[in-house]
Every structure is written in structure tokens, then in C-alpha cells.
Design a protein around this motif. Structure first.
Motif, PDB file in Angstrom:
ATOM      1  N   PRO A  62       0.805  -1.236   0.000  1.00 39.81           N
ATOM      2  CA  PRO A  62       0.000   0.000   0.000  1.00 39.81           C
ATOM      3  C   PRO A  62       0.831   1.277   0.000  1.00 39.81           C
ATOM      4  CG  PRO A  62      -0.959  -1.617   1.473  1.00 39.81           C
ATOM      5  CD  PRO A  62       0.344  -2.205   1.009  1.00 39.81           C
ATOM      6  N   LYS A  63       1.952   1.277   0.712  1.00 39.89           N
ATOM      7  CA  LYS A  63       2.786   2.475   0.761  1.00 39.89           C
ATOM      8  C   LYS A  63       3.295   2.845  -0.629  1.00 39.89           C
ATOM      9  CE  LYS A  63       6.956   4.416   2.881  1.00 39.89           C
ATOM     10  NZ  LYS A  63       8.101   4.171   3.778  1.00 39.89           N
ATOM     11  N   GLU A  64       3.656   1.831  -1.423  1.00 41.16           N
ATOM     12  CA  GLU A  64       4.153   2.095  -2.773  1.00 41.16           C
ATOM     13  C   GLU A  64       3.033   2.536  -3.707  1.00 41.16           C
ATOM     14  OE1 GLU A  64       6.848  -0.726  -4.531  1.00 41.16           O
ATOM     15  OE2 GLU A  64       7.596  -1.355  -2.577  1.00 41.16           O
ATOM     16  N   VAL A  65       1.815   2.000  -3.494  1.00 47.77           N
ATOM     17  CA  VAL A  65       0.672   2.449  -4.296  1.00 47.77           C
ATOM     18  C   VAL A  65       0.502   3.955  -4.132  1.00 47.77           C
ATOM     19  CG1 VAL A  65      -1.829   2.334  -4.580  1.00 47.77           C
ATOM     20  CG2 VAL A  65      -0.527   0.226  -4.220  1.00 47.77           C
ATOM     21  N   LYS A  66       0.612   4.422  -2.909  1.00 44.40           N
ATOM     22  CA  LYS A  66       0.456   5.849  -2.640  1.00 44.40           C
ATOM     23  C   LYS A  66       1.556   6.660  -3.324  1.00 44.40           C
ATOM     24  CE  LYS A  66      -1.931   4.982   1.709  1.00 44.40           C
ATOM     25  NZ  LYS A  66      -1.898   5.044   3.182  1.00 44.40           N
ATOM     26  N   GLU A  67       2.762   6.092  -3.390  1.00 43.08           N
ATOM     27  CA  GLU A  67       3.867   6.781  -4.076  1.00 43.08           C
ATOM     28  C   GLU A  67       3.583   6.906  -5.571  1.00 43.08           C
ATOM     29  OE1 GLU A  67       7.341   4.581  -3.059  1.00 43.08           O
ATOM     30  OE2 GLU A  67       7.378   5.298  -0.974  1.00 43.08           O
ATOM     31  N   TYR A  68       3.011   5.850  -6.164  1.00 43.33           N
ATOM     32  CA  TYR A  68       2.647   5.931  -7.580  1.00 43.33           C
ATOM     33  C   TYR A  68       1.567   6.990  -7.793  1.00 43.33           C
ATOM     34  CZ  TYR A  68       5.414   1.886  -8.965  1.00 43.33           C
ATOM     35  OH  TYR A  68       6.468   1.030  -9.247  1.00 43.33           O
ATOM     36  N   MET A  69       0.633   7.092  -6.860  1.00 41.53           N
ATOM     37  CA  MET A  69      -0.402   8.116  -6.985  1.00 41.53           C
ATOM     38  C   MET A  69       0.192   9.517  -6.897  1.00 41.53           C
ATOM     39  SD  MET A  69      -3.675   6.541  -4.945  1.00 41.53           S
ATOM     40  CE  MET A  69      -4.586   5.150  -5.633  1.00 41.53           C
ATOM     41  N   GLN A  70       1.145   9.694  -5.999  1.00 45.30           N
ATOM     42  CA  GLN A  70       1.781  11.004  -5.853  1.00 45.30           C
ATOM     43  C   GLN A  70       2.511  11.420  -7.121  1.00 45.30           C
ATOM     44  OE1 GLN A  70       3.970   9.882  -2.260  1.00 45.30           O
ATOM     45  NE2 GLN A  70       2.925  11.507  -1.137  1.00 45.30           N
ATOM     46  N   ASN A  71       2.993  10.435  -7.876  1.00 43.11           N
ATOM     47  CA  ASN A  71       3.793  10.720  -9.065  1.00 43.11           C
ATOM     48  C   ASN A  71       3.009  10.599 -10.368  1.00 43.11           C
ATOM     49  OD1 ASN A  71       6.355  11.204  -7.730  1.00 43.11           O
ATOM     50  ND2 ASN A  71       6.400   9.025  -7.274  1.00 43.11           N
ATOM     51  N   SER A  72       1.692  10.446 -10.269  1.00 42.42           N
ATOM     52  CA  SER A  72       0.852  10.328 -11.460  1.00 42.42           C
ATOM     53  C   SER A  72      -0.021  11.574 -11.611  1.00 42.42           C
ATOM     54  CB  SER A  72      -0.027   9.072 -11.364  1.00 42.42           C
ATOM     55  OG  SER A  72       0.773   7.903 -11.295  1.00 42.42           O
ATOM     56  N   ASP A  73      -0.682  11.693 -12.762  1.00 44.81           N
ATOM     57  CA  ASP A  73      -1.505  12.872 -13.042  1.00 44.81           C
ATOM     58  C   ASP A  73      -2.992  12.550 -13.143  1.00 44.81           C
ATOM     59  OD1 ASP A  73       0.864  14.438 -13.262  1.00 44.81           O
ATOM     60  OD2 ASP A  73       1.097  13.776 -15.334  1.00 44.81           O
TER      61      ASP A  73
END
Length: 393
Positions: free
Chosen positions: A285-296
Motif C-alpha cells: 500500500p505504501k508504494e501504491v500511494k507513491e505511484y499516486m503522488q507521481n501520477s496525473d
């Protein structure tokens, strides 16, 4: 003392990655923070990735508290190569662990995986059961992987689900479609919704690099009902000459798609992998949130859903969403404000992305603001109060 048994085909920590696990995790976080004294009376009944842990009650650390956990079967981490039905293995595991559970009339059974319900009633016919329905049960047979051609099993499962609905003490659900579907079977229905933990965004929105949409994100199980292939074709098509509408300033030449998740369709989709299409598999889950932070933009293209946790988490990071309007998605999003609706085709997805990019800041600010309505403390306080009607002291 009344115990609260929580049943799900997960390990309640990090498997399988998905909205259902996040939803349960947010409820447990609320209990640990607001009612820590009650964690001693909770028993989590799930699965494990380690064969040696089956049938052994242990303590797991969640949000600073120790909670009892009983894994009844193993699950395969690679969801794309699952050899047999996890639901069926879970049922068999529950049957073997009857003496460890010792379910009594005074206990409350909080069921997230409906296959557990029949076993609970077999062990204790007068057991008090609260169902949390993460999507309409009448869509479940469409997601079958192992019994699609067995009409007897499919029809029998639908009959079983109707019995579950009729006999449950209370049913918590996410969306109006489920509320409509369940009304003929049970009058004790409460729509509660999914919950999220909202991050703090200093500017109250997601900031685009160079003012252009670059990163498209999909998060979810790679199954047929998620319809990932049109998303891939939409992004691939954006790189072709003449993609952008005249005067839009958008050529799509630098847009990429990141696909987070795995499942049975992985092997059919992986041939699309390349410079513009990236597969990263299932991640914590922590990495999912990182992908969201870096997506548009998040794109969802499902044929049926409840209220996807992925969508709620995405808008909490200020990500506008492109999605089909199925299940409870139209209740969670405000199409034209924080999101755009698509008809499920590659062309529809492309058009929705263009509309969002043209007014990105407005969509992003609205997304972040609207996400606050799903704060985990507010929603789970309601769930906890409802459960306490069956989970006595």
C-alpha cells in the motif's frame, strides 16, 4: 465477553493488495486509535502466505496494538498463476479450525467474504452475523475464475448468496445499486461507504509538471471485468501523429501508463509492455500511494464495481479520475468536476483525458476537496456504532 470475529481472504497486513484490505485496515486503525481496549476481543480470520502458520493463532501488530490472527489456509502471492479457488480453500480451512474458533451466541461475526457466512452458521446456528458487502453480490458470479463453465456451481452460489442476504442480522453496503438489489431480501440495510486516510496537500491540489498530463495510472486486479486493454490502447494511440485536437496543445507524445497490480489477465496484457506501457505488479500500500503522488490521472474502466477504494485514494492525492459510471462510482465522483466519465472505449478514454487536461487545476482541487467526505474516522465511527449493537461488552 463478546468477541468480534472478522473474516476475509486476506492476511490483514499487505495481501492481497486492493480496496477491500484497505477498507478493513482503516476500520482496524479506527478501533486501535479510538477504542484500544477492545482490540483484545478481536479475532482476525484470514489467510497466510506461509504454510507453517495455518491453524495457529498468533498476534500481529496493527497500528501499535496486538490483535489475534488465525490463518486458515494459504494463498498464492502470484495472482496470475493461482492454481485453485482461494474461496474454496478458505471454506475448507474454516471447517478444519472449528475447535480453535469456538464461536458462541454472544460473539459478533463480521463477514467480508460471504463464503465464510455458511460455515459460521454451521458452527453456531444462532450466531450473530454482520455482512459488509464490498459490491453487489449479484455481480460475483461474473468474476468467477474457476467455475465459469459450471452452471450448477454458479446457480448454486447465487442461491447461497440470497440465503446469506435473507438471514444476516445486518448488512453494511457501499452503494445504491447494492441497496436496491438487497431490499427484497433484507430490511436491515445501511449504506456506509468506504473510507480513506486523507493526506495533507500543501497547495490543495496535484501540481502538473510543465502544466501537461504525463503520467496515467491504473491500480487494480488484472481481470477481465477491469477492462485494462482499452486503457492501454488509449495511451498507445496518444503517441500517434494527429492525436491532439486542433488548438488543444496536446499531442500525447510523452504520456505513459503505469499498471499496478496482477491477476489472471497479466499474461494476456504483458505483451503490450514497452516504453509507454509499464507493468510493476502488485506492490505494498505504501508504494501504491507513491505511484499516486507521481501520477496525473487515474483511469478505471471496470464493467462492474462497488465504490473502489483506489478511486477514493486517488482523489485524496488530487488526482482527477477517468472512469466508467458503474456500481457506486457515480456516487463517489462528481463527473465534470473532479472526474470524467468514459464509455469504456479507447477513444472515450482519450477524450476524457483531453477534457481534464484543459482545466486540470480545477479538476484536481475539486478531487482533493471532495475526498474529505470519506475520512476514515467519520465513516468508521458509524460502522463501529452499528457493530456494537451485536458486539456487546
Amino acid at each position: 465477553m463478546s468477541r468480534l470475529f472478522i473474516y476475509d481472504t486476506s492476511n490483514f497486513i499487505d495481501f492481497p493488495i486492493g480496496g477491500q484490505l484497505t477498507s478493513i485496515g482503516n476500520f482496524l486503525r479506527f478501533i486501535c486509535e479510538e477504542h484500544p481496549e477492545r482490540t483484545e476481543d478481536i479475532v482476525l480470520v484470514g489467510v497466510t502466505l506461509c504454510q507453517g502458520e495455518i491453524g495457529k493463532i498468533k498476534k500481529i501488530n496493527l497500528y501499535g496494538r496486538q490483535i489475534s490472527f488465525l490463518p486458515v489456509t494459504t494463498a498464492e502471492k502470484d495472482l496470475g498463476n493461482t492454481a485453485s479457488s482461494l474461496r474454496l480453500r478458505y471454506v475448507k480451512g474454516l471447517l478444519k479450525c472449528r475447535k480453535l474458533l469456538k464461536i458462541a451466541k454472544r460473539d459478533c461475526n463480521y463477514v467480508h467474504s460471504p463464503e465464510a457466512y455458511g460455515i459460521v452458521k454451521l458452527f453456531c446456528p444462532v450466531a450473530r452475523c454482520v455482512i459488509f458487502s464490498h459490491g453487489s453480490y449479484f455481480n460475483m458470479e461474473r468474476g468467477f475464475r474457476f467455475f465459469q463453465k459450471n452452471l450448477l456451481v454458479k446457480k448454486g452460489f447465487v442461491l447461497y448468496l440470497k440465503w446469506v442476504l435473507r438471514s444476516a442480522n445486518l448488512i453494511l453496503l457501499l452503494d445504491k445499486d447494492s441497496l436496491r438489489d438487497y431490499k427484497p431480501y433484507n430490511s436491515n440495510l445501511v449504506q456506509v461507504g468506504n473510507s480513506i486516510i486523507c493526506p495533507e496537500l500543501p497547495e490543495g491540489r496535484h501540481v502538473l509538471r510543465e502544466g501537461k498530463v504525463r503520467e496515467i495510472l491504473f491500480v487494480g486486479r488484472l481481470s477481465k471485468d477491469k477492462r485494462v486493454e482499452p486503457i492501454i490502447r488509449a495511451v498507445e494511440g496518444m503517441g500517434k501523429a494527429g492525436f491532439g485536437e486542433e488548438g488543444s496543445g496536446m499531442d500525447g507524445s510523452e504520456i505513459r501508463l503505469t499498471i499496478v497490480g496482477d491477476g489472471e489477465e497479466y499474461h494476456n496484457l504483458i505483451p503490450y509492455a514497452g516504453e509507454r506501457i509499464r507493468f510493476v505488479g502488485a506492490v505494498p500500500p505504501k508504494e501504491v500511494k507513491e505511484y499516486m503522488q507521481n501520477s496525473d490521472i487515474l483511469v478505471m474502466n471496470s464493467s462492474f464495481e462497488g465504490v473502489p477504494m483506489t478511486i477514493l485514494e486517488a482523489i485524496s492525492y488530487g488526482l482527477p479520475v477517468v472512469s466508467t459510471n458503474v456500481g457506486g462510482i457515480g456516487e463517489a465522483l462528481h463527473f465534470g468536476q473532479d472526474s470524467e466519465e468514459t464509455d469504456g472505449t479507447a477513444e472515450g478514454i482519450q477524450a476524457a483525458i483531453r477534457r481534464i487536461e484543459a482545466h486540470y487545476d480545477v479538476y484536481s482541487r475539486n478531487a482533493y476537496e471532495n475526498s474529505k467526505a470519506y475520512d476514515y474516522r467519520t465513516l468508521n465511527r458509524k460502522v463501529y456504532d452499528l457493530l456494537c449493537g451485536y458486539w456487546g461488552c
